[in-house]
Design a protein around this motif. Structure first.
Motif, PDB file in Angstrom:
ATOM      1  N   ALA A 182       0.834  -1.201   0.000  1.00 16.20           N
ATOM      2  CA  ALA A 182       0.000   0.000   0.000  1.00 16.20           C
ATOM      3  C   ALA A 182       0.870   1.253   0.000  1.00 16.20           C
ATOM      4  O   ALA A 182       2.088   1.199   0.211  1.00 16.20           O
ATOM      5  CB  ALA A 182      -0.928  -0.002   1.212  1.00 16.20           C
ATOM      6  N   HIS A 183       0.216   2.387  -0.232  1.00 17.97           N
ATOM      7  CA  HIS A 183       0.946   3.664  -0.274  1.00 17.97           C
ATOM      8  C   HIS A 183       0.170   4.741   0.479  1.00 17.97           C
ATOM      9  O   HIS A 183      -1.010   4.995   0.192  1.00 17.97           O
ATOM     10  CB  HIS A 183       1.150   4.112  -1.722  1.00 17.97           C
ATOM     11  CG  HIS A 183       1.783   5.466  -1.861  1.00 17.97           C
ATOM     12  ND1 HIS A 183       2.938   5.812  -1.215  1.00 17.97           N
ATOM     13  CD2 HIS A 183       1.407   6.562  -2.577  1.00 17.97           C
ATOM     14  CE1 HIS A 183       3.272   7.059  -1.520  1.00 17.97           C
ATOM     15  NE2 HIS A 183       2.345   7.544  -2.340  1.00 17.97           N
ATOM     16  N   ILE A 184       0.818   5.360   1.456  1.00 23.39           N
ATOM     17  CA  ILE A 184       0.287   6.561   2.105  1.00 23.39           C
ATOM     18  C   ILE A 184       1.010   7.749   1.479  1.00 23.39           C
ATOM     19  O   ILE A 184       2.231   7.889   1.602  1.00 23.39           O
ATOM     20  CB  ILE A 184       0.505   6.534   3.628  1.00 23.39           C
ATOM     21  CG1 ILE A 184      -0.324   5.419   4.252  1.00 23.39           C
ATOM     22  CG2 ILE A 184       0.133   7.888   4.244  1.00 23.39           C
ATOM     23  CD1 ILE A 184      -0.139   5.270   5.748  1.00 23.39           C
ATOM     24  N   GLY A 185       0.259   8.581   0.755  1.00 18.36           N
ATOM     25  CA  GLY A 185       0.858   9.641  -0.046  1.00 18.36           C
ATOM     26  C   GLY A 185       1.028  10.953   0.688  1.00 18.36           C
ATOM     27  O   GLY A 185       0.501  11.158   1.786  1.00 18.36           O
ATOM     28  N   GLY A 186       1.746  11.847   0.041  1.00 14.13           N
ATOM     29  CA  GLY A 186       2.031  13.160   0.603  1.00 14.13           C
ATOM     30  C   GLY A 186       1.194  14.266   0.011  1.00 14.13           C
ATOM     31  O   GLY A 186       1.570  15.440   0.094  1.00 14.13           O
ATOM     32  N   GLY A 187       0.060  13.910  -0.586  1.00 16.79           N
ATOM     33  CA  GLY A 187      -0.834  14.928  -1.115  1.00 16.79           C
ATOM     34  C   GLY A 187      -0.334  15.552  -2.412  1.00 16.79           C
ATOM     35  O   GLY A 187       0.652  15.100  -3.002  1.00 16.79           O
ATOM     36  N   PRO A 188      -1.000  16.618  -2.849  1.00 19.79           N
ATOM     37  CA  PRO A 188      -0.686  17.227  -4.147  1.00 19.79           C
ATOM     38  C   PRO A 188       0.503  18.173  -4.103  1.00 19.79           C
ATOM     39  O   PRO A 188       0.423  19.317  -4.521  1.00 19.79           O
ATOM     40  CB  PRO A 188      -1.993  17.975  -4.474  1.00 19.79           C
ATOM     41  CG  PRO A 188      -2.515  18.380  -3.129  1.00 19.79           C
ATOM     42  CD  PRO A 188      -2.173  17.242  -2.200  1.00 19.79           C
ATOM     43  N   PHE A 190       4.833  18.631  -4.953  1.00 20.85           N
ATOM     44  CA  PHE A 190       5.802  18.174  -5.942  1.00 20.85           C
ATOM     45  C   PHE A 190       6.351  16.795  -5.545  1.00 20.85           C
ATOM     46  O   PHE A 190       6.304  15.844  -6.329  1.00 20.85           O
ATOM     47  CB  PHE A 190       6.944  19.186  -6.056  1.00 20.85           C
ATOM     48  CG  PHE A 190       8.090  18.734  -6.919  1.00 20.85           C
ATOM     49  CD1 PHE A 190       8.037  18.889  -8.297  1.00 20.85           C
ATOM     50  CD2 PHE A 190       9.215  18.145  -6.362  1.00 20.85           C
ATOM     51  CE1 PHE A 190       9.087  18.465  -9.096  1.00 20.85           C
ATOM     52  CE2 PHE A 190      10.266  17.716  -7.158  1.00 20.85           C
ATOM     53  CZ  PHE A 190      10.206  17.876  -8.524  1.00 20.85           C
ATOM     54  N   ALA A 191       6.859  16.683  -4.314  1.00 17.68           N
ATOM     55  CA  ALA A 191       7.423  15.406  -3.864  1.00 17.68           C
ATOM     56  C   ALA A 191       6.343  14.340  -3.768  1.00 17.68           C
ATOM     57  O   ALA A 191       6.567  13.177  -4.135  1.00 17.68           O
ATOM     58  CB  ALA A 191       8.126  15.586  -2.519  1.00 17.68           C
ATOM     59  N   GLY A 192       5.156  14.715  -3.275  1.00 10.74           N
ATOM     60  CA  GLY A 192       4.081  13.746  -3.129  1.00 10.74           C
ATOM     61  C   GLY A 192       3.672  13.131  -4.448  1.00 10.74           C
ATOM     62  O   GLY A 192       3.472  11.913  -4.549  1.00 10.74           O
ATOM     63  N   GLU A 193       3.569  13.954  -5.477  1.00 12.71           N
ATOM     64  CA  GLU A 193       3.171  13.440  -6.794  1.00 12.71           C
ATOM     65  C   GLU A 193       4.272  12.571  -7.399  1.00 12.71           C
ATOM     66  O   GLU A 193       3.990  11.528  -8.001  1.00 12.71           O
ATOM     67  CB  GLU A 193       2.839  14.617  -7.708  1.00 12.71           C
ATOM     68  CG  GLU A 193       1.557  15.335  -7.301  1.00 12.71           C
ATOM     69  CD  GLU A 193       1.255  16.540  -8.173  1.00 12.71           C
ATOM     70  OE1 GLU A 193       2.106  16.888  -9.027  1.00 12.71           O
ATOM     71  OE2 GLU A 193       0.173  17.131  -7.996  1.00 12.71           O
ATOM     72  N   ALA A 246       5.217   4.751   2.986  1.00  9.54           N
ATOM     73  CA  ALA A 246       4.707   6.081   3.333  1.00  9.54           C
ATOM     74  C   ALA A 246       5.627   7.130   2.717  1.00  9.54           C
ATOM     75  O   ALA A 246       6.861   6.996   2.765  1.00  9.54           O
ATOM     76  CB  ALA A 246       4.642   6.260   4.844  1.00  9.54           C
ATOM     77  N   ALA A 247       5.036   8.197   2.168  1.00 14.28           N
ATOM     78  CA  ALA A 247       5.799   9.199   1.419  1.00 14.28           C
ATOM     79  C   ALA A 247       6.667  10.092   2.293  1.00 14.28           C
ATOM     80  O   ALA A 247       7.422  10.914   1.777  1.00 14.28           O
ATOM     81  CB  ALA A 247       4.843  10.056   0.590  1.00 14.28           C
ATOM     82  N   GLY A 248       6.574   9.955   3.608  1.00 13.72           N
ATOM     83  CA  GLY A 248       7.427  10.713   4.510  1.00 13.72           C
ATOM     84  C   GLY A 248       7.559   9.985   5.835  1.00 13.72           C
ATOM     85  O   GLY A 248       6.655   9.234   6.235  1.00 13.72           O
TER      86      GLY A 248
END
Length: 334
Positions: A182-188, A190-193, A246-248
């Motif tokens: 799974a992936h927990i993203g960092g939202g919209p 630059f790094a998150g995308e 997780a993105a961070g």
């Protein structure tokens, strides 16, 4: 008070040569420059900033613009390493740093107005907000700028190789037997995308199916609270993943806390990987496997690029800084 004439007499070089060293001229050999700077340190010479500005037509001041929405400000884990690297290079070349805001002398003004009022030579923008019209105004001006974590065709940029870092993380999880990742993203952001794209590409390259319920976006502030909320949402999925990227790191910490509240263990029940390698990552229980981005190198590279622009360089540069996977205790083999 020590003057350039004292340094000239001490070193045997002419006052003109000494002056060129302190004013940043390039037609002085590195050996000569080093001798003069060492002599200046030994004698306790302090350059006159006003006189230097008159000679070079520069303020020798670099603006630091940090647009960061979480409210953490300079306590943000990304900021410290970046600014330390930036400061080391900038100060070694004679520049001072000043924080840029929209307020000057108690009056509301734009970033560009602030730069003009203070006579700023150039600006480093950390985590820029592309939706901010004041930022766009600065971007379109002739003031040299370098942007961290952003793309631009008109200003130089530098950022970590986000997609490659995610590919390393997902490939590692795959190599130890995980297929439901799974992936927990960092939202919209630059790094998150970029990190979301890297996750999707890595899953596709490995022939893994992406469960839509297994992609949950945290908010753009990358906070622990955001990671906790995202994990609560992820635990509503019909089938739990065996691993999460997780993105961070803060998002990963929040996810870990949410799992603990629900009686799930890391890595026994779900393996977990973060991104950043913040200071606390190695002190968590379990210690967090994460993708390390070199914030010090990001900052120092940004300083080199900005000073190049300030000193007349016209090329728009792009710097992509390598990352590395740091394996600790938060993942287990299936």
């Amino acid at each position: 008070m020590i003057t350039i004439y004292d340094i000239a007499q001490f070193t045997g070089f002419s006052p003109t040569t000494v002056s060129k060293v302190f004013n940043g001229y390039s037609d002085v050999s590195e050996k000569t420059r080093r001798k003069i700077l060492d002599a200046a340190d030994e004698l306790g010479y302090v350059p006159n900033a006003h006189a230097r500005s008159l000679t070079t037509k520069r303020s020798w001041m670099i603006g630091v613009l940090f647009i960061e929405p979480s409210g953490a400000g300079i306590l943000h884990p990304y900021f410290g390493g970046v600014i330390e690297g930036f400061k080391q290079v900038a100060t070694s070349k004679g520049y001072d740093l000043m924080f840029i805001s929209k307020d000057v002398g108690g009056k509301r003004s734009s970033y560009l107005e602030h730069c003009k009022i203070r006579g700023i030579d150039g600006v480093v923008v950390v985590l820029p907000d592309a939706s901010d019209p004041y930022f766009q105004e600065l971007l379109e001006s002739n003031i040299p700028c370098v942007l961290l974590d952003q793309e631009s065709t008109v200003k130089s940029t530098v950022y970590s190789d986000n997609a490659e870092g995610v590919r390393q993380a997902v490939s590692y999880l795959h190599s130890i037997g995980h297929r439901k990742i799974a992936h927990i993203g960092g939202g919209p952001t630059f790094a998150g995308e970029h990190r979301l794209n890297g996750y999707q590409q890595a899953m596709q390259e490995l022939g893994l199916t992406i469960n839509p319920q297994h992609i949950v976006q945290g908010s753009y502030d990358y906070t622990i609270e955001s990671g906790s909320r995202a994990m609560e949402e992820l635990m509503k999925a019909d089938e739990l993943p065996t691993a999460i990227f997780a993105a961070g790191d803060n998002l990963a910490v929040g996810a870990m806390m949410a799992m603990k509240r629900r009686g799930l263990r890391v890595p026994e029940d779900i393996s977990l990987i973060g991104f950043d390698d913040i200071e606390m990552a190695k002190f968590l229980t379990p210690a967090l496997t994460t993708v390390r981005q070199n914030t010090y190198v990001l900052g120092s590279r940004a300083a080199d690029m900005l000073i190049y622009s300030i000193e007349g360089g016209e090329d728009v540069q792009q710097g992509v800084i390598p990352v590395e996977l740091v394996i600790r205790d938060s993942c287990r083999s299936l």
